[in-house]
Design a protein around this motif. Structure first.
Motif, PDB file in Angstrom:
ATOM      1  N   GLY A  74       0.786  -1.232   0.000  1.00 20.52           N
ATOM      2  CA  GLY A  74       0.000   0.000   0.000  1.00 20.52           C
ATOM      3  C   GLY A  74       0.814   1.276   0.000  1.00 20.52           C
ATOM      4  N   GLU A  75       2.157   1.160   0.043  1.00 20.40           N
ATOM      5  CA  GLU A  75       2.981   2.370   0.055  1.00 20.40           C
ATOM      6  C   GLU A  75       3.811   2.470  -1.218  1.00 20.40           C
ATOM      7  OE1 GLU A  75       5.268   2.219   3.648  1.00 20.40           O
ATOM      8  OE2 GLU A  75       3.534   2.817   4.866  1.00 20.40           O
ATOM      9  N   LEU A  76       3.847   3.665  -1.780  1.00 20.32           N
ATOM     10  CA  LEU A  76       4.635   3.885  -2.994  1.00 20.32           C
ATOM     11  C   LEU A  76       6.106   3.635  -2.707  1.00 20.32           C
ATOM     12  CD1 LEU A  76       3.556   7.147  -4.849  1.00 20.32           C
ATOM     13  CD2 LEU A  76       3.561   4.813  -5.738  1.00 20.32           C
ATOM     14  N   VAL A  77       6.734   2.848  -3.566  1.00 21.95           N
ATOM     15  CA  VAL A  77       8.156   2.567  -3.380  1.00 21.95           C
ATOM     16  C   VAL A  77       8.966   3.832  -3.685  1.00 21.95           C
ATOM     17  CG1 VAL A  77      10.107   1.231  -4.266  1.00 21.95           C
ATOM     18  CG2 VAL A  77       7.889   0.127  -3.910  1.00 21.95           C
ATOM     19  N   GLY A  78       9.823   4.218  -2.776  1.00 22.65           N
ATOM     20  CA  GLY A  78      10.737   5.324  -3.016  1.00 22.65           C
ATOM     21  C   GLY A  78      10.217   6.690  -2.610  1.00 22.65           C
ATOM     22  N   TYR A  79       8.917   6.758  -2.270  1.00 18.91           N
ATOM     23  CA  TYR A  79       8.339   8.069  -1.973  1.00 18.91           C
ATOM     24  C   TYR A  79       7.502   8.037  -0.696  1.00 18.91           C
ATOM     25  CZ  TYR A  79       9.645   9.092  -6.727  1.00 18.91           C
ATOM     26  OH  TYR A  79      10.365   9.271  -7.873  1.00 18.91           O
ATOM     27  N   ARG A  80       7.414   9.187  -0.110  1.00 15.69           N
ATOM     28  CA  ARG A  80       6.522   9.395   1.012  1.00 15.69           C
ATOM     29  C   ARG A  80       5.472  10.382   0.526  1.00 15.69           C
ATOM     30  NH1 ARG A  80       8.373  13.122   4.117  1.00 15.69           N
ATOM     31  NH2 ARG A  80      10.486  12.456   3.648  1.00 15.69           N
ATOM     32  N   GLN A  81       4.216  10.069   0.791  1.00 19.73           N
ATOM     33  CA  GLN A  81       3.136  10.930   0.326  1.00 19.73           C
ATOM     34  C   GLN A  81       2.671  11.815   1.462  1.00 19.73           C
ATOM     35  OE1 GLN A  81       0.056   8.761  -1.631  1.00 19.73           O
ATOM     36  NE2 GLN A  81      -1.123  10.589  -2.134  1.00 19.73           N
ATOM     37  N   HIS A  82       2.530  13.090   1.147  1.00 19.14           N
ATOM     38  CA  HIS A  82       2.045  14.036   2.152  1.00 19.14           C
ATOM     39  C   HIS A  82       1.035  14.918   1.450  1.00 19.14           C
ATOM     40  CE1 HIS A  82       2.492  15.739   6.132  1.00 19.14           C
ATOM     41  NE2 HIS A  82       2.333  16.925   5.582  1.00 19.14           N
ATOM     42  N   GLY A  83      -0.244  14.712   1.768  1.00 19.24           N
ATOM     43  CA  GLY A  83      -1.285  15.402   1.014  1.00 19.24           C
ATOM     44  C   GLY A  83      -1.196  14.975  -0.440  1.00 19.24           C
ATOM     45  N   ASP A  84      -1.104  15.958  -1.343  1.00 24.74           N
ATOM     46  CA  ASP A  84      -0.996  15.649  -2.773  1.00 24.74           C
ATOM     47  C   ASP A  84       0.453  15.518  -3.223  1.00 24.74           C
ATOM     48  OD1 ASP A  84      -3.641  15.654  -3.080  1.00 24.74           O
ATOM     49  OD2 ASP A  84      -3.811  17.640  -3.997  1.00 24.74           O
ATOM     50  N   LYS A  85       1.372  15.812  -2.319  1.00 31.63           N
ATOM     51  CA  LYS A  85       2.780  15.874  -2.728  1.00 31.63           C
ATOM     52  C   LYS A  85       3.523  14.579  -2.422  1.00 31.63           C
ATOM     53  CE  LYS A  85       3.793  20.680  -3.148  1.00 31.63           C
ATOM     54  NZ  LYS A  85       3.089  21.551  -2.200  1.00 31.63           N
ATOM     55  N   LEU A  86       4.484  14.300  -3.283  1.00 30.89           N
ATOM     56  CA  LEU A  86       5.347  13.138  -3.068  1.00 30.89           C
ATOM     57  C   LEU A  86       6.751  13.621  -2.752  1.00 30.89           C
ATOM     58  CD1 LEU A  86       4.370  10.704  -5.964  1.00 30.89           C
ATOM     59  CD2 LEU A  86       3.725  10.574  -3.567  1.00 30.89           C
ATOM     60  N   TYR A  87       7.347  13.014  -1.757  1.00 30.30           N
ATOM     61  CA  TYR A  87       8.723  13.342  -1.403  1.00 30.30           C
ATOM     62  C   TYR A  87       9.571  12.096  -1.531  1.00 30.30           C
ATOM     63  CZ  TYR A  87       6.478  17.410   0.616  1.00 30.30           C
ATOM     64  OH  TYR A  87       5.741  18.542   0.786  1.00 30.30           O
ATOM     65  N   GLU A  88      10.731  12.252  -2.144  1.00 33.46           N
ATOM     66  CA  GLU A  88      11.638  11.101  -2.235  1.00 33.46           C
ATOM     67  C   GLU A  88      12.086  10.682  -0.851  1.00 33.46           C
ATOM     68  OE1 GLU A  88      15.088  10.788  -4.807  1.00 33.46           O
ATOM     69  OE2 GLU A  88      13.944  11.786  -6.396  1.00 33.46           O
ATOM     70  N   LEU A  89      12.137   9.386  -0.627  1.00 34.87           N
ATOM     71  CA  LEU A  89      12.577   8.899   0.682  1.00 34.87           C
ATOM     72  C   LEU A  89      14.057   9.177   0.884  1.00 34.87           C
ATOM     73  CD1 LEU A  89      10.873   5.375   0.949  1.00 34.87           C
ATOM     74  CD2 LEU A  89      10.074   7.551   1.878  1.00 34.87           C
ATOM     75  N   ARG A  90      14.414   9.451   2.108  1.00 32.55           N
ATOM     76  CA  ARG A  90      15.825   9.576   2.458  1.00 32.55           C
ATOM     77  C   ARG A  90      16.423   8.186   2.614  1.00 32.55           C
ATOM     78  NH1 ARG A  90      15.164  14.959   4.911  1.00 32.55           N
ATOM     79  NH2 ARG A  90      13.004  14.939   5.554  1.00 32.55           N
ATOM     80  N   ASP A  91      17.751   8.137   2.590  1.00 38.58           N
ATOM     81  CA  ASP A  91      18.435   6.838   2.673  1.00 38.58           C
ATOM     82  C   ASP A  91      17.978   6.029   3.881  1.00 38.58           C
ATOM     83  OD1 ASP A  91      19.764   7.501   0.433  1.00 38.58           O
ATOM     84  OD2 ASP A  91      21.700   7.890   1.387  1.00 38.58           O
ATOM     85  N   ARG A  92      17.824   6.720   5.000  1.00 36.43           N
ATOM     86  CA  ARG A  92      17.455   6.008   6.221  1.00 36.43           C
ATOM     87  C   ARG A  92      16.037   5.418   6.118  1.00 36.43           C
ATOM     88  NH1 ARG A  92      17.462   9.401  11.671  1.00 36.43           N
ATOM     89  NH2 ARG A  92      19.543   9.891  10.886  1.00 36.43           N
ATOM     90  N   GLU A  93      15.151   6.163   5.431  1.00 33.08           N
ATOM     91  CA  GLU A  93      13.784   5.669   5.243  1.00 33.08           C
ATOM     92  C   GLU A  93      13.774   4.476   4.282  1.00 33.08           C
ATOM     93  OE1 GLU A  93      11.017   9.575   5.611  1.00 33.08           O
ATOM     94  OE2 GLU A  93      12.507   9.621   4.014  1.00 33.08           O
ATOM     95  N   VAL A  94      14.597   4.554   3.253  1.00 40.28           N
ATOM     96  CA  VAL A  94      14.707   3.435   2.306  1.00 40.28           C
ATOM     97  C   VAL A  94      15.201   2.195   3.051  1.00 40.28           C
ATOM     98  CG1 VAL A  94      16.008   2.539   0.338  1.00 40.28           C
ATOM     99  CG2 VAL A  94      15.044   4.842   0.246  1.00 40.28           C
ATOM    100  N   ALA A  95      16.201   2.375   3.892  1.00 40.14           N
ATOM    101  CA  ALA A  95      16.751   1.242   4.644  1.00 40.14           C
ATOM    102  C   ALA A  95      15.668   0.615   5.514  1.00 40.14           C
ATOM    103  CB  ALA A  95      17.933   1.698   5.491  1.00 40.14           C
ATOM    104  N   ALA A  96      14.844   1.454   6.116  1.00 35.96           N
ATOM    105  CA  ALA A  96      13.774   0.927   6.970  1.00 35.96           C
ATOM    106  C   ALA A  96      12.779   0.108   6.159  1.00 35.96           C
ATOM    107  CB  ALA A  96      13.056   2.077   7.671  1.00 35.96           C
ATOM    108  N   LYS A  97      12.450   0.570   4.956  1.00 42.37           N
ATOM    109  CA  LYS A  97      11.507  -0.173   4.101  1.00 42.37           C
ATOM    110  C   LYS A  97      12.114  -1.505   3.655  1.00 42.37           C
ATOM    111  CE  LYS A  97       8.558   3.347   3.224  1.00 42.37           C
ATOM    112  NZ  LYS A  97       7.281   3.377   3.886  1.00 42.37           N
TER     113      LYS A  97
END
Ligand code: ADP
Ligand code: MG
Length: 262
Positions: A74-97
């Motif tokens: 259910g989560e977009l790979v590589g991005y974090r969604q906030h409202g209508d905007k997408l933000y690229e994940l940081r390295d630490r967030e990628v590692a967590a995923k």
């Protein structure tokens, strides 16, 4: 961002929508659409160079896609969604995923200077900062599950290829992943060692693990697979229940491929 993720009432564990991937000028994935349901054993077959490993690597954040959308749980790979905007994940967030996804390769890549049980403990201890005693207990249980309870103290060099691959599976499971990716896990093994590894994978499937399996083992795909996709040259040529696709392929490219591997 209004793409409906839910089809037929079940949220997919993996969903790919028009996924493209290029390396420089080489267009490798040319619009992959597919869904993997939770608890499903999803087999991916196709000729060498068709993009199977690349697709797995995209799911596991090892490659970034160039177009389309890819979701895991259910989560977009590589991005974090906030409202209508997408933000690229940081390295630490990628590692967590990535911690939630287990991957098993053709080559097992165990740490040669560590015993089987130490290899299996390594992720939980180093990455999750788990207490060694807790990690060891789980590692021993997992080694038992892959049929290697008596090999816990062996170094990789003291294990057969099939045993090493089963340690690698236990090592991936030690991180308690919600999805397991297998990239030709038996291709490097002597034929007589393949069965034990496939048996472990069959057991995992019976326990309800969601698995994407790239394989040339058509017997496994037919008996254990819930879904099968035939990929060629970066596109999904044909998909369906493994027995249908293998027993009654609709496309000439599928038939040509199967005539070589069956
Ligand atoms: P398969 O797993 O189906 O055999 P791959 O996904 O490994 O196919 O490779 C598909 C194509 O992508 C191949 O032509 C390969 O050479 C190319 N490829 C894979 N990774 C890279 C990379 N990092 N850089 C350039 N080309 C790559
Ligand atoms: Mg490959």
């Amino acid at each position: 961002m209004s793409t409906p993720l839910v089809k037929s009432g079940v949220e997919p564990m993996v969903k790919a929508e028009a996924v493209h991937k290029s390396f420089g000028a080489a267009h490798i994935l040319k619009g992959i659409d597919l869904e993997v349901a939770p608890r499903e054993v999803f087999c991916l077959i196709g000729p060498s160079g068709s993009g199977k490993s690349t697709f797995l690597r995209c799911i596991n954040h090892l490659e970034q896609i160039n177009a389309g959308r890819l979701w895991v749980d259910g989560e977009l790979v590589g991005y974090r969604q906030h409202g209508d905007k997408l933000y690229e994940l940081r390295d630490r967030e990628v590692a967590a995923k990535r911690r939630d996804i287990g991957m098993v390769f053709q080559r097992f890549n165990l740490f040669p200077h560590m015993t089987a049980v130490e290899n299996v403990m390594e992720g939980p201890v180093q990455v999750k900062r788990e207490a060694k005693a807790v990690a060891r207990e789980r590692a021993l249980r997992l080694l038992d599950r892959v049929g290697l309870a008596d090999k816990a103290a062996n170094y990789p060099s003291q294990l057969s290829g099939g045993q090493q691959q089963r340690v690698a599976i236990a090592r991936a499971l030690a991180m308690e992943p919600k999805l397991m990716l297998f990239d030709e896990p038996t291709s490097a093994l002597d034929p007589e060692l393949v069965g034990d590894v496939l048996d472990v994978m069959r057991g995992l499937a019976e326990d309800g693990m969601t698995m994407i399996v790239v394989t040339h083992e058509m017997g496994f795909a037919r008996e254990v697979g819930d879904a099968l996709v035939f990929m060629d040259d970066g596109v999904v040529v044909e998909s369906g229940h493994p027995r249908e696709v293998l027993g009654n392929p609709q496309h000439e490219r599928t038939r040509a491929f199967l005539s070589k591997v069956l």
